[in-house]
Design a protein around this motif. Structure first.
Motif, PDB file in Angstrom:
ATOM      1  N   VAL A 132      51.306  24.582   2.460  1.00  0.00           N
ATOM      2  CA  VAL A 132      50.028  24.783   2.226  1.00  0.00           C
ATOM      3  C   VAL A 132      49.216  24.767   3.710  1.00  0.00           C
ATOM      4  O   VAL A 132      49.750  24.030   4.627  1.00  0.00           O
ATOM      5  CB  VAL A 132      49.123  23.250   1.924  1.00  0.00           C
ATOM      6  CG1 VAL A 132      47.963  23.673   1.558  1.00  0.00           C
ATOM      7  CG2 VAL A 132      49.930  23.188   0.393  1.00  0.00           C
ATOM      8  N   VAL A 133      48.507  25.914   3.939  1.00  0.00           N
ATOM      9  CA  VAL A 133      47.836  26.224   5.241  1.00  0.00           C
ATOM     10  C   VAL A 133      46.391  26.632   4.847  1.00  0.00           C
ATOM     11  O   VAL A 133      46.286  27.758   4.427  1.00  0.00           O
ATOM     12  CB  VAL A 133      48.761  27.362   5.983  1.00  0.00           C
ATOM     13  CG1 VAL A 133      47.817  27.579   7.362  1.00  0.00           C
ATOM     14  CG2 VAL A 133      50.118  27.071   6.321  1.00  0.00           C
ATOM     15  N   ASP A 134      45.409  25.614   5.056  1.00  0.00           N
ATOM     16  CA  ASP A 134      44.162  25.970   5.021  1.00  0.00           C
ATOM     17  C   ASP A 134      43.401  24.651   5.168  1.00  0.00           C
ATOM     18  O   ASP A 134      43.915  23.865   5.811  1.00  0.00           O
ATOM     19  CB  ASP A 134      43.782  26.559   3.508  1.00  0.00           C
ATOM     20  CG  ASP A 134      44.136  25.604   2.446  1.00  0.00           C
ATOM     21  OD1 ASP A 134      44.230  24.389   2.656  1.00  0.00           O
ATOM     22  OD2 ASP A 134      44.599  25.973   1.301  1.00  0.00           O
ATOM     23  N   ALA A 135      42.066  24.496   4.840  1.00  0.00           N
ATOM     24  CA  ALA A 135      41.163  23.498   5.574  1.00  0.00           C
ATOM     25  C   ALA A 135      41.360  22.146   4.437  1.00  0.00           C
ATOM     26  O   ALA A 135      41.128  20.941   5.046  1.00  0.00           O
ATOM     27  CB  ALA A 135      39.623  23.961   5.001  1.00  0.00           C
ATOM     28  N   SER A 136      42.369  22.369   3.510  1.00  0.00           N
ATOM     29  CA  SER A 136      42.688  21.084   2.775  1.00  0.00           C
ATOM     30  C   SER A 136      43.696  20.137   3.670  1.00  0.00           C
ATOM     31  O   SER A 136      43.946  19.247   3.402  1.00  0.00           O
ATOM     32  CB  SER A 136      43.406  21.492   1.280  1.00  0.00           C
ATOM     33  OG  SER A 136      44.788  22.141   1.812  1.00  0.00           O
TER      34      SER A 136
ATOM     35  N   HIS B 147      47.360  20.771  22.412  1.00  0.00           N
ATOM     36  CA  HIS B 147      48.543  21.325  21.836  1.00  0.00           C
ATOM     37  C   HIS B 147      47.716  22.448  20.905  1.00  0.00           C
ATOM     38  O   HIS B 147      48.253  23.630  20.615  1.00  0.00           O
ATOM     39  CB  HIS B 147      49.369  20.831  20.776  1.00  0.00           C
ATOM     40  CG  HIS B 147      50.511  19.840  21.787  1.00  0.00           C
ATOM     41  ND1 HIS B 147      50.346  18.556  22.378  1.00  0.00           N
ATOM     42  CD2 HIS B 147      51.676  20.435  21.914  1.00  0.00           C
ATOM     43  CE1 HIS B 147      51.460  18.323  22.893  1.00  0.00           C
ATOM     44  NE2 HIS B 147      52.358  19.427  22.840  1.00  0.00           N
ATOM     45  N   CYS B 148      46.496  22.121  20.442  1.00  0.00           N
ATOM     46  CA  CYS B 148      45.678  22.992  19.575  1.00  0.00           C
ATOM     47  C   CYS B 148      45.018  24.107  20.245  1.00  0.00           C
ATOM     48  O   CYS B 148      44.824  25.198  19.995  1.00  0.00           O
ATOM     49  CB  CYS B 148      44.705  22.231  18.698  1.00  0.00           C
ATOM     50  SG  CYS B 148      45.531  21.303  17.437  1.00  0.00           S
ATOM     51  N   LEU B 149      44.734  23.777  21.780  1.00  0.00           N
ATOM     52  CA  LEU B 149      43.778  24.558  22.579  1.00  0.00           C
ATOM     53  C   LEU B 149      44.590  26.159  22.827  1.00  0.00           C
ATOM     54  O   LEU B 149      43.807  26.980  22.676  1.00  0.00           O
ATOM     55  CB  LEU B 149      43.668  23.836  24.012  1.00  0.00           C
ATOM     56  CG  LEU B 149      42.966  24.671  24.858  1.00  0.00           C
ATOM     57  CD1 LEU B 149      41.545  25.321  24.518  1.00  0.00           C
ATOM     58  CD2 LEU B 149      42.658  24.051  26.256  1.00  0.00           C
ATOM     59  N   PRO B 150      45.689  25.923  23.058  1.00  0.00           N
ATOM     60  CA  PRO B 150      46.419  27.609  23.098  1.00  0.00           C
ATOM     61  C   PRO B 150      46.490  28.394  22.022  1.00  0.00           C
ATOM     62  O   PRO B 150      46.145  29.439  22.188  1.00  0.00           O
ATOM     63  CB  PRO B 150      47.884  27.235  23.477  1.00  0.00           C
ATOM     64  CG  PRO B 150      48.097  25.670  23.332  1.00  0.00           C
ATOM     65  CD  PRO B 150      46.756  25.068  23.233  1.00  0.00           C
ATOM     66  N   TYR B 151      46.222  27.788  20.839  1.00  0.00           N
ATOM     67  CA  TYR B 151      46.200  28.632  19.574  1.00  0.00           C
ATOM     68  C   TYR B 151      44.756  29.090  19.252  1.00  0.00           C
ATOM     69  O   TYR B 151      44.354  29.989  18.877  1.00  0.00           O
ATOM     70  CB  TYR B 151      46.707  27.776  18.365  1.00  0.00           C
ATOM     71  CG  TYR B 151      48.226  27.826  18.364  1.00  0.00           C
ATOM     72  CD1 TYR B 151      48.750  28.715  18.162  1.00  0.00           C
ATOM     73  CD2 TYR B 151      48.742  26.564  18.889  1.00  0.00           C
ATOM     74  CE1 TYR B 151      50.145  28.739  18.005  1.00  0.00           C
ATOM     75  CE2 TYR B 151      50.280  26.342  18.963  1.00  0.00           C
ATOM     76  CZ  TYR B 151      50.899  27.587  18.624  1.00  0.00           C
ATOM     77  OH  TYR B 151      52.465  27.410  18.432  1.00  0.00           O
TER      78      TYR B 151
ATOM     79  N   GLY C 219      31.515  20.336  13.255  1.00  0.00           N
ATOM     80  CA  GLY C 219      31.023  21.656  13.400  1.00  0.00           C
ATOM     81  C   GLY C 219      31.518  22.335  12.075  1.00  0.00           C
ATOM     82  O   GLY C 219      32.183  21.839  11.449  1.00  0.00           O
ATOM     83  N   ASN C 220      31.385  23.804  12.295  1.00  0.00           N
ATOM     84  CA  ASN C 220      31.696  24.581  11.117  1.00  0.00           C
ATOM     85  C   ASN C 220      33.114  24.544  11.255  1.00  0.00           C
ATOM     86  O   ASN C 220      33.772  24.884  12.370  1.00  0.00           O
ATOM     87  CB  ASN C 220      31.186  25.901  11.264  1.00  0.00           C
ATOM     88  CG  ASN C 220      29.521  25.981  11.604  1.00  0.00           C
ATOM     89  OD1 ASN C 220      28.907  25.404  12.199  1.00  0.00           O
ATOM     90  ND2 ASN C 220      28.943  26.506  10.275  1.00  0.00           N
ATOM     91  N   ILE C 221      33.692  24.831  10.110  1.00  0.00           N
ATOM     92  CA  ILE C 221      34.967  24.458   9.994  1.00  0.00           C
ATOM     93  C   ILE C 221      35.970  25.975  10.152  1.00  0.00           C
ATOM     94  O   ILE C 221      37.261  25.997  10.267  1.00  0.00           O
ATOM     95  CB  ILE C 221      35.647  23.880   8.806  1.00  0.00           C
ATOM     96  CG1 ILE C 221      35.279  24.699   7.586  1.00  0.00           C
ATOM     97  CG2 ILE C 221      34.883  22.368   8.702  1.00  0.00           C
ATOM     98  CD1 ILE C 221      35.867  24.043   6.244  1.00  0.00           C
ATOM     99  N   TYR C 222      35.093  27.029  10.057  1.00  0.00           N
ATOM    100  CA  TYR C 222      36.012  28.461  10.161  1.00  0.00           C
ATOM    101  C   TYR C 222      37.011  28.401  11.313  1.00  0.00           C
ATOM    102  O   TYR C 222      38.289  28.720  11.296  1.00  0.00           O
ATOM    103  CB  TYR C 222      35.210  29.476  10.065  1.00  0.00           C
ATOM    104  CG  TYR C 222      35.767  30.829  10.161  1.00  0.00           C
ATOM    105  CD1 TYR C 222      36.576  31.268   9.449  1.00  0.00           C
ATOM    106  CD2 TYR C 222      35.509  31.733  11.695  1.00  0.00           C
ATOM    107  CE1 TYR C 222      37.405  32.683   9.313  1.00  0.00           C
ATOM    108  CE2 TYR C 222      36.260  32.886  11.672  1.00  0.00           C
ATOM    109  CZ  TYR C 222      36.963  33.341  10.641  1.00  0.00           C
ATOM    110  OH  TYR C 222      37.761  34.543  10.712  1.00  0.00           O
ATOM    111  N   ALA C 223      36.462  28.198  12.432  1.00  0.00           N
ATOM    112  CA  ALA C 223      37.310  28.061  13.706  1.00  0.00           C
ATOM    113  C   ALA C 223      38.633  27.145  13.475  1.00  0.00           C
ATOM    114  O   ALA C 223      39.710  27.603  13.718  1.00  0.00           O
ATOM    115  CB  ALA C 223      36.698  27.954  14.909  1.00  0.00           C
ATOM    116  N   PRO C 224      38.356  25.847  13.343  1.00  0.00           N
ATOM    117  CA  PRO C 224      39.943  25.330  12.969  1.00  0.00           C
ATOM    118  C   PRO C 224      40.715  25.780  11.944  1.00  0.00           C
ATOM    119  O   PRO C 224      41.887  25.475  12.270  1.00  0.00           O
ATOM    120  CB  PRO C 224      39.215  23.864  12.817  1.00  0.00           C
ATOM    121  CG  PRO C 224      37.646  23.859  12.684  1.00  0.00           C
ATOM    122  CD  PRO C 224      37.110  25.109  13.170  1.00  0.00           C
ATOM    123  N   VAL C 225      39.988  26.210  11.164  1.00  0.00           N
ATOM    124  CA  VAL C 225      41.035  26.569   9.958  1.00  0.00           C
ATOM    125  C   VAL C 225      41.667  27.636  10.492  1.00  0.00           C
ATOM    126  O   VAL C 225      43.068  27.934  10.127  1.00  0.00           O
ATOM    127  CB  VAL C 225      40.379  27.390   8.584  1.00  0.00           C
ATOM    128  CG1 VAL C 225      41.132  28.160   7.892  1.00  0.00           C
ATOM    129  CG2 VAL C 225      39.823  26.155   7.886  1.00  0.00           C
TER     130      VAL C 225
END
Length: 586
Positions: free
Chosen positions: A501-505, A122-126, A513-519
């Motif tokens: 709330v929408v962010d890394a928290s 479900h995350c892949l298409p985003y 790995g680095n978290i920018y992409a999943p954020v």
């Protein structure tokens, strides 16, 4: 600025930029972004030149300059944490490495109650929706998104030696660590396009700044939420450090990151009553998980001198800066046009883990993140650290003043598993760097150096020398358990209305790995949840799986069909174990 907006986004960083773009796409929806930092001017080379990445950290014009409380297992050290103080947030000052994480990370998220829709399929298409992968779109990668991603050339003699050494050490190569197979070594994707940093602001905000229903205000620090009972109706903020303002909102979305989102919740009376009471704040909504579950990646640099003059060390000489700047500014090329983290990879350091627990960044120079070179010598290094540590910390306000930075504690090195993995990590890196491919270059290890050999010596060195990889997350996690803060189906803060709330928290656990992409993926998916759009349909391309036991779905669940069932345990692990001195203190 209007008196009222449908959505007020607190924080113009990575997630805030993406949300502002997607929510304002509806012309009938008004959106205000309040960013406490300043604008990310296009004329500022320290933001937009990739090689200048070391200069903003620690600079008060660019960095909020957080630091931890004394870390009890690191000799009482306070570990600095750079956070972006400009539009685009930390995406405007980070290392520009684009790593999605392992598919198993998101299936781990989905294993928690209420989180089924956050699995990898479900995350892949985003992920795909947000990407333009210059290397080419396929079943795993996007080709029409706002984020333009170049792949590092990684073709210098030192990078060639590194990749050859990983093969000699018994580890695999992969075509794309963000595609079918993460495990292995390859050139990395970077948030760099035509020689410039592609921050979230530049990718998502700048192209839509002329929308009449979107306002972006910088130097605007939100000092509190406005309430009617448990419903948030607006925010109070200070502009330029002096003038006070208020604005009404249909909804308020916190996008301040792992430090500031829980801080603002606590300042507004949402959190653990004990923490709030100690800070002099009256409890409005009891949510004990606010500020808890804090996670990060700690890292060290293993550095070697080079016998050959093939590193980029000479370019650090100050007299060369004008040439580097001019070549970058007028030709979009040269040393200034790369972040130089052009390749690396992921491995497992033991055969108990289901997917990689160690990430390598290789750098063709021996230098610290702040630009401090290793005695001016030619050299090279790897950045390494455990990816899935079981260490947990917290973010707690100290008082009711929004200008006071919160108390941040990660508890680095506090668990037996974390310390054991650190020993494995260092030994695995040494195993690779000692391979014959490096023989023509290797002038000896300078950090930590040959005197650091036993398990205890490695742990002591990590405690003294490690730095954060700048991936704070998980401090207001999604879920439905008693410590969850955010509803995973709506991003609303439990027990409140009009507040999300929408962010890394909101990560339940940190990604690999680095978290920018999943954020950015979370922000893309959250935009649909908030706007009431039909979520993108799950996608099921095959994904490499090294061990049985993953993913974490019940037997017979059709989502398991998306996984390749091969089992592979690298023989290199045995070599790493065999290299371990006997009888070490742990």
């Amino acid at each position: 600025m209007r008196d009222r907006y449908d959505y007020v986004i607190v924080g113009g960083g990575s997630a805030g930029s993406a949300l502002a773009n997607r929510l304002s796409a509806d012309e009938g929806t008004s959106v205000l972004v309040l960013e406490a930092g300043r604008a990310d001017f296009l004329a500022d080379p320290l933001i937009h030149m990739p090689a200048a990445l070391m200069f903003p950290s620690g600079n008060p014009l660019y960095d909020w300059a957080y630091e931890t409380e004394p870390e009890p297992h690191m000799g009482g050290r306070r570990v600095p944490h750079a956070r972006g103080k400009v539009l685009g947030g930390s995406s405007s000052i980070n290392g520009m490495i684009f790593q999605r994480g392992n598919p198993g990370d998101f299936d781990t998220w989905a294993s928690f109650d209420g989180m089924a829709a956050w699995d990898y399929t479900h995350c892949l298409p985003y992920f795909k929706r947000m990407e333009t992968t210059i290397a080419g779109a396929d079943a795993w990668r996007g080709g029409a998104g706002p984020l333009k991603l170049e792949r590092g050339p990684a073709d210098s003699p030192l990078f060639q030696a590194f990749f050859e050494a990983t093969t000699q050490a018994g580890f695999a190569r992969t075509d794309d660590v963000n595609g079918y197979r993460q495990e292995g070594f390859a050139p990395f994707d970077r948030n760099v396009y035509k020689g410039s940093r592609m921050s979230a602001s530049r990718s998502y905000l700048r192209p839509v700044r002329d929308r009449k229903n979107l306002d972006v205000t910088t130097l605007a620090m939100v000092t509190g939420l406005r309430w009617q009972g448990t419903r948030v109706t607006g925010v109070d903020f200070v502009r330029g450090g002096r003038s006070r303002h208020s604005v009404d909102a249909g909804e308020v979305i916190l996008c301040g990151g792992a430090f500031n989102s829980p801080q603002l919740l606590q300042l507004s009376g949402v959190g653990n009553p004990d923490v709030l009471g100690a800070a002099g704040v009256q409890t409005r909504v009891e949510l004990p998980g606010v500020g808890e579950n804090l996670q990060d990646h700690l890292e060290v640099y293993l550095q070697h001198t080079s016998l050959q003059p093939v590193s980029i060390s000479p370019w650090l000489k100050k007299w060369k800066a004008p040439y580097i700047g001019a070549e970058w500014l007028f030709l979009n090329r040269g040393v200034g046009a790369s972040n130089h983290f052009e390749g690396g990879g992921f491995i497992r350091t033991n055969d108990e883990v289901a997917y990689p627990n160690l990430m390598f960044h290789f750098l063709p120079i021996a230098v610290r993140y702040d630009g401090t070179a290793a005695e001016g010598k030619h050299g090279y290094q790897v950045h390494i650290g455990p990816m899935n540590s079981d260490v947990r910390g917290h973010v707690h306000i100290k008082n009711a003043d929004p200008r006071t930075k919160p108390a941040i504690l990660f508890n680095y090195l506090s668990t037996e598993r974390d310390r054991r993995e650190w020993v494995e990590v260092v030994r695995a890196a040494r195993h690779i760097l000692s391979q014959p491919a490096f023989a023509p270059f290797d002038g000896g290890e300078i950090s930590p150096g040959p005197d650091v050999q036993t398990d205890q010596e490695i742990i002591d060195w990590v405690a003294k020398d490690a730095e954060t990889a700048l991936h704070p997350s998980c401090s207001a996690k999604m879920g439905t358990d008693e410590m969850a803060v955010v509803d995973p189906g709506s991003m609303r803060v439990h027990g409140t209305q009009g507040l999300r709330v929408v962010d890394a928290s909101v990560f339940p656990t940190i990604t690999n790995g680095n978290i920018y992409a999943p954020v950015m993926m979370v922000a893309e998916k959250a935009a649909d949840l908030i706007a009431g759009n039909t979520p993108l349909a799950a996608e099921h391309p095959p994904v490499y799986r090294a061990k049985q036991g993953m993913p974490l779905y019940p037997q017979g669940d059709p989502r398991n069909d998306a996984w390749d069932a091969r089992t592979e345990i690298p023989s290199a692990l045995a070599a790493v174990r065999d290299a371990q001195p006997k009888g070490d203190a742990r």
